[in-house]
Design an enzyme around this catalytic site. Structure first.
Site, PDB file in Angstrom:
ATOM      1  N   HIS A  20      17.261 -53.427 103.052  1.00 14.39           N
ATOM      2  CA  HIS A  20      17.285 -52.034 103.346  1.00 14.39           C
ATOM      3  C   HIS A  20      18.511 -51.544 103.544  1.00 14.39           C
ATOM      4  CE1 HIS A  20      12.643 -51.729 103.702  1.00 14.39           C
ATOM      5  NE2 HIS A  20      13.037 -52.991 103.461  1.00 14.39           N
ATOM      6  N   ASP A 124      15.043 -44.768 106.873  1.00 17.34           N
ATOM      7  CA  ASP A 124      14.208 -45.476 106.137  1.00 17.34           C
ATOM      8  C   ASP A 124      12.774 -45.146 106.347  1.00 17.34           C
ATOM      9  OD1 ASP A 124      14.703 -48.717 104.752  1.00 17.34           O
ATOM     10  OD2 ASP A 124      12.674 -48.169 105.545  1.00 17.34           O
TER      11      ASP A 124
END
Ligand code: UDP
Length: 490
Positions: A20, A124
């Site tokens: 990520h 995110d």
């Protein structure tokens, strides 16, 4: 250059895991190349990677990227000191504590936004509270969902239609309902437990919150490009009704052209990058198979042993990445001497993107993490797909059944990332799959399709291409939002 007042300011809030952080860093850089002030917010133990990368690129390209940190309250969440990244979690209990610690970041993050007053937040999807913080500040919140359109459409339809409920056995197969552009088949055992609404309560609740937050946000940023999965980008927009921008593949914008010194991917490479490329330089084009099963996959010694046996039998050049730097249990007797010159074992962290980009590499054995798939796609290499968990089984089908640029190794059961499991794929199956992507007519077809995808990706990110244009459209929309809110303030 626009004056500071006119300049758009975006804050990026990544989830703390290699898969990520890497695309978020690339995304922040991408916006910075369009003269957007980009600020990344992370926790102290994760700051180094961003700081080093930012330093290299502000020197090299003059990009304006800031880095701010907020304290990760591991104590209050019951985590050991310094445990600030999902790759250091070793039990399900640690997972729940980690997400508790992420929830504890909400207030410090809101305090920080108060000080830096951005015009947009890109968070995110795992950080489900980001949207409410953005609403507090009257700014748009975009979700970064670091996976494919394809896998999101699959998840959506599985939750919607619950086809697994009609199946008795794990090995029973079904076609995903919902009129998808292709006939996509799964066995029940391949589905993520969360998509079957199974698993620990805290994770099911978390996934519900994540999905609700995505629905409520102002739009989704996709690290993909239209030409890779056009039917699924369309399906996503039509069925899920979300605003979305496909602006990837992020990794293609940077780290290309053999700039080894400037290469950083979360961790420092465990091999000298120049030595690794020199090793590859000596090999024939397309002669090396690269085996790397992700940054966090649960690969046992018994499994590594089977991989080693299959690589030896394949008789081709190879690079094998193994996570655990110390263990030697898996190494077959005399293996290292027998493969000398044609096999390179990287213990720890590999410079994956540089390896895949090298002309010597002709195949990739991957765990089907979305970043790895994209890196394989933009390097134009056929893949052996070997999914373990998360949405990896769905990504596999995109590669094997839709793009037809890979073959499955035969992994059929979703396994959790931590804890033991007893699934081992035998060396014959591995050998068979590797041979299929390297040798013969089918391999040539896959290579051709892989090269087409590679070319399309390059066109997508160049001026006028689909990703380039979507990024321009997104920036214009954010600028318009900013001037509307400025005029309201005036
Ligand atoms: N990666 C790397 N070296 C390694 C292992 C992984 O550079 O030894 C990078 C890889 O290139 C990719 C990311 O780590 O960018 C992993 O993300 P992905 O989505 O593929 O899978 P995850 O590890 O998150 O499951």
């Amino acid at each position: 250059m626009s004056s500071e007042q006119d300049q758009l300011h975006i804050v990026f809030l990544p989830f703390m895991a290699p898969g990520h952080m890497i695309p978020t860093m690339d995304m922040a850089r991408l916006f910075a190349t369009r003269k957007i002030k980009s600020t990344i917010v992370t926790t102290p133990a994760n700051a180094n990677y961003f700081a080093e990368t930012i330093q290299i690129h502000s020197q090299k390209d003059g990009l304006e990227i800031d880095l701010l940190t907020i304290k990760f309250q591991y104590d209050d969440a019951g985590l050991p000191k310094g445990c600030e990244n999902a790759d250091s979690l070793t039990s399900p209990e640690m997972f729940s504590r980690f997400f508790k610690a992420i929830d504890l970041l909400q207030q410090p993050f809101a305090d920080l936004l108060q000080k830096c007053q951005p015009n947009c937040l890109v968070a995110d999807h795992f950080i489900h509270w980001a949207n409410s913080v953005a609403i507090e500040f009257g700014i748009p919140c975009l979700t970064f969902h670091g996976s494919s359109y394809f896998s999101q459409c699959i998840t959506y339809n599985l939750l919607q239609y619950e086809p697994h409920k009609n199946l008795l056995y794990d090995s029973d197969t079904f076609v995903v309902p919902g009129d998808l552009p292709h006939k996509i088949k799964f066995t029940k055992s391949e589905l993520s437990p969360y998509d079957k609404k199974e698993g620990p309560n805290f994770l099911l609740e978390l996934m519900d919150k994540v999905r609700d937050a995505v629905k409520a946000c102002n739009g989704v940023i996709m690290n993909s490009y239209y030409e890779l999965e056009p039917a699924y980008a369309g399906y996503y927009a039509r069925v899920m009704g979300m605003k979305h921008w496909h602006i990837g593949p992020f990794s293609l914008y940077f780290n290309r052209g053999g700039d080894n010194e400037a290469f950083r991917r979360v961790k420092k490479s465990s091999v000298d990058v120049n030595e690794c490329t020199r090793w590859l330089d000596e090999k024939e084009p397309d002669s090396v198979i690269y085996v790397c099963l992700g940054s966090m996959s649960n690969v046992s010694d018994a499994q590594l042993y089977e991989i080693a046996i299959s690589l030896e039998a394949l008789g081709q050049n190879f690079i094998l990445v193994v996570r655990n730097e110390d263990t030697k249990e898996w190494v077959p007797q005399g293996f290292e001497a027998r493969i000398e010159g044609r096999g390179l074992i990287i213990r720890g962290w590999a410079p994956q993107q540089i390896i895949l980009d090298h002309r010597g590499v002709g195949g990739f054995v991957t765990h089907c993490g979305w970043n790895s798939i994209l890196e394989g796609v933009v390097s134009g290499v056929p893949m052996v797909t070997w999914p373990f968990h998360a949405e990896q089984f769905y990504n596999e089908k995109l590669v094997t059944d839709v793009l037809k640029m890979g073959v499955p190794v035969g992994s059929k059961k979703w396994v959790p990332r931590v804890g033991s499991h007893n699934i081992t794929i035998g060396n014959k199956e591995i050998l068979n799959a590797m041979a299929k992507i390297l040798i013969g007519e089918e391999a040539q077809d896959m290579k051709r399709r892989a090269k087409e995808c590679k070319e399309m990706a390059r066109l997508a990110i160049s001026e006028g291409g689909s990703s380039y244009s979507h990024l321009s459209a997104l920036i214009e929309e954010l600028k318009a939002h900013k001037s509307r809110s400025m005029s309201l303030i005036k």
